[in-house]
Scaffold this motif. Sequence first.
Motif, PDB file in Angstrom:
ATOM      1  N   ARG A  43       0.803  -1.226   0.000  1.00  0.00           N
ATOM      2  CA  ARG A  43       0.000   0.000   0.000  1.00  0.00           C
ATOM      3  C   ARG A  43       0.839   1.280   0.000  1.00  0.00           C
ATOM      4  O   ARG A  43       0.383   2.334   0.409  1.00  0.00           O
ATOM      5  CB  ARG A  43      -0.950   0.014   1.210  1.00  0.00           C
ATOM      6  CG  ARG A  43      -1.936  -1.144   1.239  1.00  0.00           C
ATOM      7  CD  ARG A  43      -2.853  -1.051   2.422  1.00  0.00           C
ATOM      8  NE  ARG A  43      -3.798  -2.171   2.429  1.00  0.00           N
ATOM      9  CZ  ARG A  43      -4.725  -2.341   3.377  1.00  0.00           C
ATOM     10  NH1 ARG A  43      -4.821  -1.475   4.381  1.00  0.00           N
ATOM     11  NH2 ARG A  43      -5.543  -3.378   3.323  1.00  0.00           N
ATOM     12  N   THR A  44       2.053   1.152  -0.448  1.00  0.00           N
ATOM     13  CA  THR A  44       2.959   2.303  -0.522  1.00  0.00           C
ATOM     14  C   THR A  44       3.597   2.365  -1.897  1.00  0.00           C
ATOM     15  O   THR A  44       3.935   1.329  -2.478  1.00  0.00           O
ATOM     16  CB  THR A  44       4.065   2.197   0.551  1.00  0.00           C
ATOM     17  OG1 THR A  44       3.468   2.094   1.845  1.00  0.00           O
ATOM     18  CG2 THR A  44       4.978   3.418   0.517  1.00  0.00           C
ATOM     19  N   ASN A  45       3.755   3.568  -2.425  1.00  0.00           N
ATOM     20  CA  ASN A  45       4.458   3.758  -3.693  1.00  0.00           C
ATOM     21  C   ASN A  45       5.943   3.995  -3.411  1.00  0.00           C
ATOM     22  O   ASN A  45       6.310   4.936  -2.678  1.00  0.00           O
ATOM     23  CB  ASN A  45       3.891   4.945  -4.461  1.00  0.00           C
ATOM     24  CG  ASN A  45       2.533   4.643  -5.064  1.00  0.00           C
ATOM     25  OD1 ASN A  45       2.230   3.494  -5.398  1.00  0.00           O
ATOM     26  ND2 ASN A  45       1.693   5.655  -5.193  1.00  0.00           N
ATOM     27  N   TYR A  46       6.787   3.169  -4.000  1.00  0.00           N
ATOM     28  CA  TYR A  46       8.245   3.307  -3.864  1.00  0.00           C
ATOM     29  C   TYR A  46       8.833   3.666  -5.236  1.00  0.00           C
ATOM     30  O   TYR A  46       8.894   2.799  -6.112  1.00  0.00           O
ATOM     31  CB  TYR A  46       8.879   2.008  -3.378  1.00  0.00           C
ATOM     32  CG  TYR A  46       8.538   1.621  -1.967  1.00  0.00           C
ATOM     33  CD1 TYR A  46       9.273   2.119  -0.884  1.00  0.00           C
ATOM     34  CD2 TYR A  46       7.498   0.735  -1.702  1.00  0.00           C
ATOM     35  CE1 TYR A  46       8.970   1.741   0.422  1.00  0.00           C
ATOM     36  CE2 TYR A  46       7.187   0.353  -0.397  1.00  0.00           C
ATOM     37  CZ  TYR A  46       7.925   0.863   0.658  1.00  0.00           C
ATOM     38  OH  TYR A  46       7.624   0.487   1.946  1.00  0.00           O
ATOM     39  N   PRO A  47       9.264   4.897  -5.446  1.00  0.00           N
ATOM     40  CA  PRO A  47       9.989   5.207  -6.682  1.00  0.00           C
ATOM     41  C   PRO A  47      11.387   4.586  -6.625  1.00  0.00           C
ATOM     42  O   PRO A  47      12.192   4.946  -5.766  1.00  0.00           O
ATOM     43  CB  PRO A  47      10.050   6.744  -6.685  1.00  0.00           C
ATOM     44  CG  PRO A  47       9.002   7.179  -5.700  1.00  0.00           C
ATOM     45  CD  PRO A  47       8.974   6.112  -4.658  1.00  0.00           C
ATOM     46  N   LEU A  48      11.648   3.652  -7.514  1.00  0.00           N
ATOM     47  CA  LEU A  48      12.937   2.954  -7.547  1.00  0.00           C
ATOM     48  C   LEU A  48      13.818   3.602  -8.614  1.00  0.00           C
ATOM     49  O   LEU A  48      13.495   3.578  -9.801  1.00  0.00           O
ATOM     50  CB  LEU A  48      12.731   1.474  -7.851  1.00  0.00           C
ATOM     51  CG  LEU A  48      14.003   0.633  -8.018  1.00  0.00           C
ATOM     52  CD1 LEU A  48      14.818   0.599  -6.729  1.00  0.00           C
ATOM     53  CD2 LEU A  48      13.650  -0.780  -8.489  1.00  0.00           C
ATOM     54  N   LEU A  49      14.924   4.192  -8.182  1.00  0.00           N
ATOM     55  CA  LEU A  49      15.853   4.871  -9.084  1.00  0.00           C
ATOM     56  C   LEU A  49      16.967   3.925  -9.485  1.00  0.00           C
ATOM     57  O   LEU A  49      17.653   3.350  -8.631  1.00  0.00           O
ATOM     58  CB  LEU A  49      16.441   6.104  -8.405  1.00  0.00           C
ATOM     59  CG  LEU A  49      17.581   6.831  -9.138  1.00  0.00           C
ATOM     60  CD1 LEU A  49      17.080   7.432 -10.453  1.00  0.00           C
ATOM     61  CD2 LEU A  49      18.194   7.904  -8.251  1.00  0.00           C
ATOM     62  N   LEU A  50      17.153   3.751 -10.793  1.00  0.00           N
ATOM     63  CA  LEU A  50      18.284   3.002 -11.339  1.00  0.00           C
ATOM     64  C   LEU A  50      19.101   3.979 -12.172  1.00  0.00           C
ATOM     65  O   LEU A  50      18.674   4.387 -13.259  1.00  0.00           O
ATOM     66  CB  LEU A  50      17.816   1.826 -12.196  1.00  0.00           C
ATOM     67  CG  LEU A  50      16.989   0.753 -11.476  1.00  0.00           C
ATOM     68  CD1 LEU A  50      15.492   1.048 -11.628  1.00  0.00           C
ATOM     69  CD2 LEU A  50      17.293  -0.624 -12.038  1.00  0.00           C
ATOM     70  N   SER A  51      20.233   4.392 -11.644  1.00  0.00           N
ATOM     71  CA  SER A  51      21.026   5.427 -12.290  1.00  0.00           C
ATOM     72  C   SER A  51      22.297   4.863 -12.909  1.00  0.00           C
ATOM     73  O   SER A  51      23.121   4.253 -12.228  1.00  0.00           O
ATOM     74  CB  SER A  51      21.402   6.516 -11.279  1.00  0.00           C
ATOM     75  OG  SER A  51      22.274   7.467 -11.865  1.00  0.00           O
TER      76      SER A  51
END
Length: 559
Positions: A43-51
């Motif tokens: 129930r949580t949005n996690y923005p996953l950054l792949l740089s």
Amino acid sequence: MSFDGTFTHAMVAELQHNLIGGRISKIQQPFKNELVLTVRSNRTNYPLLLSANPLYSRIQTTNIRFANPDKPANFVMSLRKKIDGAIISEIKQINNDRIVVLTLETKDELGYSISFKLIMEIMGRYSNVVLVDQDNLIVDLIKHVPSSLNRYRILMPGQEYVFPPTTGKKNPFEDFSDTDLQDIRGNFEGIDKDTENELNYRLDHSEIKRVAFREFFKEINQKPYPNIVKNDQKQKFYPIKYLSASEDADHYPSLSEMLDKFYQDRAQTDRVKSNGQNLLAVVNGVLKKDYAKIKHLKKDLAKTEKMDQYRLYGELLTTFMHEVKPNANKVELTNYYNNEQIEIPLDVRLTASENAQKYFKTYQKLKKSIAHIDEQLTQTQEEIDYLESVLYQIGESQLDNLLEIKDELIAGGYLSKKSQTKKKKQSTKEVGNKYLSSTGDLITVGQNNVQNDQLSLKIAKKDFIWLHVKNIPGSHVIISDNNPSETTLLEAANIAAFYSKAKNSSNVNVDYVPVKKLKKPNGAKPGFVIYEGQKTLVVTPDSQLVEQLKQNYLDSKDK
């Protein structure tokens, strides 16, 4: 430390805890080498950054918001087609290397279950993000690497994916021998210099080296303590408390939150630099021409200093024409203004009368040119002042403000309209940065020339107070009060000095007047105003004070 294999191990554990079983609900590529997957989990949005940024390559969840570009990149289109809505079933690290593999489960167009692997290779300038199908073929990747660049690993769509070559070193989280501890980096994979120093420190302070070594990696697995340590103006981040580092450390709830803090300013500066290169090149190019023009105009103006002498030559030749010998290249005549002898050069091809007329014409030409030269000097200097302010703003700008500066340069004819960004819906973003003085007055700062004009000439009330550094490029500052306290005036002046080209100077002069005394001449460049009746404060920019006034405003918004 760097984002080495040991830190990658800790980060993978954090990602496994938050993202396993999560669904990919959004895919963005805000910048050329950076991908953001929004994962809905628990129930949580996690923005996953792949740089795959050469300087800041990493994988983490992030709280930093990124705007979508007007046109999505091809890589994003491939990912949206293949893995939008996919479930993350596994996240693993390859040995103790800086390679993270996300296994994604989804369905094809016919409803059959299929899987993909999204592989993050964290390798500095060789970093990459690769989507691989269940047949181990590359679907697409953020950086294409043809055979001309790498014969061993051809990273192109349709090619079989091959992992980077292994070092053959041991995984320090697994079994090891006592002899391995004699050369830690030589025998173990994924350990940078800082981690080696920490391990050697712990081994030197322990009676049983084997136990100390094992306890270090056990602590990373079980008791992460994300922290940033600052030494000699340099910052380093660690997954646990490093005993060999300074005790003065800032602790964070998670590894990802720590990286947000550590990389945000660095990455922002890098992105601004990258996106601002074209603007800087254009502005510097025009400035170079303007400086050359000023130099040329001043030379022309210096020539006009002799115009009275040419007029005198013409008068004397006309008066004493009979004393001029034919074909003479000079003549010495008496200056009847001071009775001194004066030598006058002559053109041997011309008569005395023609020489006199030539000097009169030169005099008239120079006399008429003065007004034109003065006008050109004024206009060119105004353009230099304007462009220097733009140059300063580009260097200090946040990424979104660069777009406003770009549009400003297009409107001024410095950039082609073809380069104009796609028009978006009217922004609800407030103009300027907000601060709150110690006595509770709102202080607003323009972030570019367009905002300066809006703030000073359209938004601010006529009895508000306007501030600007004296004769130096900087931001317009408005105090939303018609009778601010001396404390507020000094604090606002400090902000004005801080947001100017004099931010690293001391004893900076800052003018202030009521907004009603500002005037913008017809045809003036954005951000240019004139005023009179000003008072002046002298301040030395204080970054800590500016930060505190910013925090005052943020605290007031939370109440």
